[in-house]
Design a protein around this motif. Structure first.
Motif, PDB file in Angstrom:
ATOM      1  N   ALA A 153       9.384   2.565   6.421  1.00 51.47           N
ATOM      2  CA  ALA A 153       9.488   1.813   6.026  1.00 51.47           C
ATOM      3  C   ALA A 153      10.286   0.932   6.589  1.00 51.47           C
ATOM      4  CB  ALA A 153       9.012   1.354   4.237  1.00 51.47           C
ATOM      5  N   THR A 154      11.275   0.606   5.653  1.00 53.90           N
ATOM      6  CA  THR A 154      11.350  -1.066   6.565  1.00 53.90           C
ATOM      7  C   THR A 154      13.419  -0.258   7.578  1.00 53.90           C
ATOM      8  OG1 THR A 154      13.538  -1.466   4.592  1.00 53.90           O
ATOM      9  CG2 THR A 154      11.033  -2.806   4.910  1.00 53.90           C
ATOM     10  N   GLY A 155      13.679   1.024   6.651  1.00 54.81           N
ATOM     11  CA  GLY A 155      14.228   1.886   6.964  1.00 54.81           C
ATOM     12  C   GLY A 155      15.755   1.787   6.578  1.00 54.81           C
ATOM     13  N   VAL A 208       1.040  -1.249  -0.084  1.00 49.11           N
ATOM     14  CA  VAL A 208       0.607   0.290   0.155  1.00 49.11           C
ATOM     15  C   VAL A 208       1.449   1.211   0.191  1.00 49.11           C
ATOM     16  CG1 VAL A 208      -2.017   0.952   0.981  1.00 49.11           C
ATOM     17  CG2 VAL A 208      -1.715  -1.327   1.405  1.00 49.11           C
ATOM     18  N   THR A 215      16.966   2.021   3.863  1.00 50.15           N
ATOM     19  CA  THR A 215      17.865   2.955   2.734  1.00 50.15           C
ATOM     20  C   THR A 215      17.793   3.853   3.881  1.00 50.15           C
ATOM     21  OG1 THR A 215      15.974   2.810   1.402  1.00 50.15           O
ATOM     22  CG2 THR A 215      16.738   5.040   1.113  1.00 50.15           C
ATOM     23  N   LYS A 229       1.915   4.871   0.307  1.00 46.34           N
ATOM     24  CA  LYS A 229       1.968   5.904   0.681  1.00 46.34           C
ATOM     25  C   LYS A 229       2.041   7.647  -0.392  1.00 46.34           C
ATOM     26  CE  LYS A 229      -0.637   4.874   4.302  1.00 46.34           C
ATOM     27  NZ  LYS A 229      -2.292   4.533   4.456  1.00 46.34           N
ATOM     28  N   ASP A 286      13.107  12.427   5.101  1.00 43.68           N
ATOM     29  CA  ASP A 286      13.505  10.765   3.104  1.00 43.68           C
ATOM     30  C   ASP A 286      11.417  11.183   4.053  1.00 43.68           C
ATOM     31  OD1 ASP A 286      12.461   9.634   1.318  1.00 43.68           O
ATOM     32  OD2 ASP A 286      13.305   8.407   1.639  1.00 43.68           O
ATOM     33  N   ASP A 287      10.334  10.848   2.361  1.00 45.92           N
ATOM     34  CA  ASP A 287       8.741  11.253   2.681  1.00 45.92           C
ATOM     35  C   ASP A 287       8.759   9.857   3.836  1.00 45.92           C
ATOM     36  OD1 ASP A 287       8.984   9.070   1.213  1.00 45.92           O
ATOM     37  OD2 ASP A 287       7.554   9.663  -0.241  1.00 45.92           O
ATOM     38  N   VAL A 288       8.525   9.057   3.286  1.00 43.55           N
ATOM     39  CA  VAL A 288       8.229   7.656   4.253  1.00 43.55           C
ATOM     40  C   VAL A 288       9.390   7.277   5.118  1.00 43.55           C
ATOM     41  CG1 VAL A 288       6.801   5.403   4.119  1.00 43.55           C
ATOM     42  CG2 VAL A 288       6.557   7.718   2.507  1.00 43.55           C
ATOM     43  N   ARG A 321      11.971  11.348  -3.107  1.00 46.07           N
ATOM     44  CA  ARG A 321      10.955  11.920  -2.361  1.00 46.07           C
ATOM     45  C   ARG A 321      11.419  12.531  -1.222  1.00 46.07           C
ATOM     46  NH1 ARG A 321       9.249   7.011  -4.828  1.00 46.07           N
ATOM     47  NH2 ARG A 321       9.411   6.021  -2.590  1.00 46.07           N
TER      48      ARG A 321
HETATM   49  P1  AMP Z   1      13.000   1.488   2.776  1.00 49.87           P
HETATM   50  O1  AMP Z   1      11.853  -0.489   3.424  1.00 49.87           O
HETATM   51  O2  AMP Z   1      12.578   2.692   4.699  1.00 49.87           O
HETATM   52  O3  AMP Z   1      13.528   1.244   2.749  1.00 49.87           O
HETATM   53  O4  AMP Z   1      12.107   2.193   2.016  1.00 49.87           O
HETATM   54  C1  AMP Z   1      12.700   2.396   1.126  1.00 49.87           C
HETATM   55  C2  AMP Z   1      12.056   3.885  -0.269  1.00 49.87           C
HETATM   56  O5  AMP Z   1      11.074   3.801  -0.310  1.00 49.87           O
HETATM   57  C3  AMP Z   1      11.936   4.695   0.860  1.00 49.87           C
HETATM   58  O6  AMP Z   1      12.586   5.932  -0.129  1.00 49.87           O
HETATM   59  C4  AMP Z   1      10.850   4.780   0.834  1.00 49.87           C
HETATM   60  O7  AMP Z   1      10.662   6.537   1.079  1.00 49.87           O
HETATM   61  C5  AMP Z   1      10.548   4.215   0.226  1.00 49.87           C
HETATM   62  N1  AMP Z   1       8.871   3.290   0.530  1.00 49.87           N
HETATM   63  C6  AMP Z   1       8.582   2.141   0.769  1.00 49.87           C
HETATM   64  N2  AMP Z   1       7.744   1.865   1.306  1.00 49.87           N
HETATM   65  C7  AMP Z   1       6.895   2.353   1.011  1.00 49.87           C
HETATM   66  C8  AMP Z   1       5.497   3.049   1.549  1.00 49.87           C
HETATM   67  N3  AMP Z   1       4.642   2.026   1.570  1.00 49.87           N
HETATM   68  N4  AMP Z   1       4.923   3.841   0.622  1.00 49.87           N
HETATM   69  C9  AMP Z   1       5.300   5.065   0.366  1.00 49.87           C
HETATM   70  N5  AMP Z   1       6.745   5.105   0.240  1.00 49.87           N
HETATM   71  C10 AMP Z   1       7.066   4.027   0.536  1.00 49.87           C
END
Ligand code: AMP
Length: 172
Positions: A123-125, A20, A127, A22, A119-121, A59
């Motif tokens: 998620a798993t952290g 999903v 990045t 965002k 960062d905008d979102v 983003r």
């Molecule tokens: P991460 O899993 O935290 O490393 O997220 C990787 C990148 O994908 C980040 O820049 C997040 O902003 C983006 N991202 C991951 N999952 C979502 C989600 N469900 N909605 C929007 N952006 C996402």
């Protein structure tokens, strides 16, 4: 906050089935939501002496630029490989499938800097954890981490080091 939430769009099965997504473009295009995001982000860091905001491609460039402008700080991009023109530091990290790499200009941060990574979102952290390591290797005085949206069910905070303060405007 409710006003911003009302302008975030959920996109099902993007970029892959089961996710999903965002989507903040619907908030960024609304003048009042954009203004509230900029103001609320900056209120979190008003008294922290922030000198640089680091935005994560792509983003994170939007909120990161606004935050830098509001704080009177500089803006630094963390980018995908091969995009930054001058001498860079690189960091590779594991994704669900395979690995990814991010880069920062070697001269982007100095030891006098107080840095907010944005960062905008969250998620798993994964990045952001890599971006924190990258910035840490340039030895700034202090590192903060910020997101507009935090997806709490994915426990992204657990991927981030204990010595950085993490904030987010909206939690789901
Ligand atoms: P991460 O899993 O935290 O490393 O997220 C990787 C990148 O994908 C980040 O820049 C997040 O902003 C983006 N991202 C991951 N999952 C979502 C989600 N469900 N909605 C929007 N952006 C996402």
């Amino acid at each position: 906050m409710e006003y911003i939430k009302a302008h975030v769009r959920d996109v099902m099965d993007f970029p892959t089935k089961g996710i999903v997504f965002k989507d903040l473009t619907t908030a960024f295009k609304d003048p009042r939501a954009l203004h509230i995001i900029g103001w609320d982000l900056s209120q979190l860091y008003r008294d922290k002496g922030v000198t640089k905001v680091v935005g994560i491609e792509s983003r994170g460039f939007i909120g990161g630029s606004i935050l830098a402008f509001e704080l009177g700080a500089g803006f630094v991009p963390v980018r995908k490989p091969g995009k930054l023109p001058a001498d860079t530091l690189k960091m590779s990290y594991k994704k669900e499938y395979g690995t990814d790499t991010i880069e920062i200009h070697r001269d982007a941060i100095s030891e006098d800097d107080v840095v907010v990574l944005h960062d905008d979102v969250l998620a798993t952290g994964g990045t952001m954890a890599a971006a924190v390591e990258l910035v840490k290797s340039l030895h700034p005085k202090k590192i903060y981490v910020n997101f507009i949206i935090e997806l709490e069910a994915l426990h992204g905070r657990d991927a981030l080091p204990d010595d950085v303060e993490v904030t987010s405007l909206i939690k789901y």
